[in-house]
Design a protein around this motif. Structure first.
Motif: not given
Length: 387
Positions: A77-83, A199-216
């Protein structure tokens, strides 16, 4: 025989509190958060409460937090969303590096096929990109720079603050940082000038898989990857994953609150592992020892001349679970693109092991890991192909 999981860069065990929260929400709040009835509105309030909590943990504003399905979607989303924003324009230019995670690197390759001009910057032998190289690569049509915060194979920290400072002098250029391996291990200064997307991903910091965030950052426009019902201010259509979003915000809070202690503990484990593996001459250290250059949770070693899948499966047989390369690339059996970029030969880049720590590890776990590494190398020695 006790098993030891040293693959936290690939995925982490969720907090018990998060498991309970996700389970309870799946049973109690199954309504769609966009529904007009009371159950839907209750779900919507939980989404926004989670957004405010995540923003507070990250030092951001709630309106700067976009929820996604994970790091890969956030990076796309970050790359394609900008370009792709603003419709068709003259050829646009992306600057990134040769060591990015596949969700950035392969996206950049795809964008080349769509007519985007891409510069892949080299790294030095420590695995760091040069700020001077970033500046030299800037063109009049450069629209985006994307550099990861922490490398997913080596743990090397990229100079994102210095790059952000450089790019603050180029207001037409957006700066995206893949922070998937950094959250909870390396401090983030989101409020500092220059970084537009993170960008961040929940399952890398002891959260559930299939969810993340993009700070914009406020005011940044993105072309959506998927159109839908207008969720996430129209930037990411699709029904909210309420249990995942709330579970992620909870895991994020717990992780950020304990970051200082985690860094101290993991650096001690990292030093111990590096020192003890000196007694295994077949294993070569691929990462800098200087701690200011690295995130504490990962050590990368190589057994040159040994096929990586043999190493991993032999260690698995000894009750040790770890990776070769990143989890997304480990089945390719090709030399590590990251280690090759750092100037290592194909043998060394092929026979790499990534050992990554978690909250559950103590000094005695590293002692046992090294003991089993020694036993595994002793068994593999007769199988070593000539170099």
């Amino acid at each position: 025989m006790k098993n030891y999981y040293f693959d936290h860069c690939a995925s982490t065990p969720p907090y018990e509190q998060v498991i309970q929260t996700v389970s309870e929400l799946m049973g109690l709040h199954y309504a769609n958060s966009t529904a007009l009835h009371r159950s839907g509105q209750e779900a919507a309030k939980l989404v926004e409460r989670a957004r405010a909590s995540a923003a507070q943990s990250l030092g951001a504003k709630p309106e700067e937090v976009l929820f996604t399905s994970g790091g890969t979607e956030s990076n796309n989303l970050a790359l394609k969303g900008i370009l792709f924003s603003g419709g068709r324009k003259a050829p646009r230019h992306l600057i990134t590096t040769s060591i990015e995670h596949s969700s950035v690197y392969n996206t950049a390759k795809q964008l080349e096929r769509f007519g985007i001009e891409v510069t892949f910057l080299p790294v030095d032998r420590t695995g760091r990109v040069s700020v001077a190289d970033v500046e030299a690569a800037i063109r009049p049509n450069t629209q985006l720079v994307s550099v990861m915060h922490v490398n997913n194979e080596t743990g090397v920290i990229q100079p994102i603050e210095e790059i952000a400072e450089l790019l603050s002098g180029y207001p037409q250029i957006r700066f995206h940082v893949d922070g998937v391996q950094a959250v909870g291990k390396v401090p983030l200064k989101w409020g500092a000038k220059g970084i537009d997307l993170y960008s961040g991903s929940a399952h890398k910091f002891r959260g559930p898989k299939g969810v993340g965030f993009l700070l914009k950052r406020e005011g940044i426009e993105l072309e959506p990857l998927q159109e839908g019902g207008g969720q996430e201010d129209g930037f990411r259509g699709g029904t909210h994953n309420l249990p995942g979003i709330v579970g992620m915000s909870q895991a994020l809070r717990l992780t950020m609150e304990s970051m200082a202690g985690r860094r101290e503990r993991m650096f001690a484990l990292r030093r111990q592992l590096i020192e003890q593996t000196r007694s295994i001459p077949e294993l070569l250290l691929n990462v800098p020892e200087e701690e200011r250059l690295v995130s504490p949770q990962v050590v990368n070693l190589s057994y040159p001349g040994m096929r990586p899948e043999v190493l991993v499966h032999m260690l698995e047989g000894n009750g040790v679970f770890l990776s070769t390369q990143s989890a997304c690339s480990s089945k390719s059996l090709k030399p590590s693109r990251v280690l090759l970029a750092m100037g290592m030969d194909a043998d060394r880049a092929s026979g790499s092991l990534r050992i990554s720590f978690g909250d559950e590890h103590e000094a005695e776990d590293v002692d046992e890991l090294v003991r089993r590494l020694k036993a595994t190398v002793a068994k593999l020695k007769p199988l070593e192909r000539s170099r």
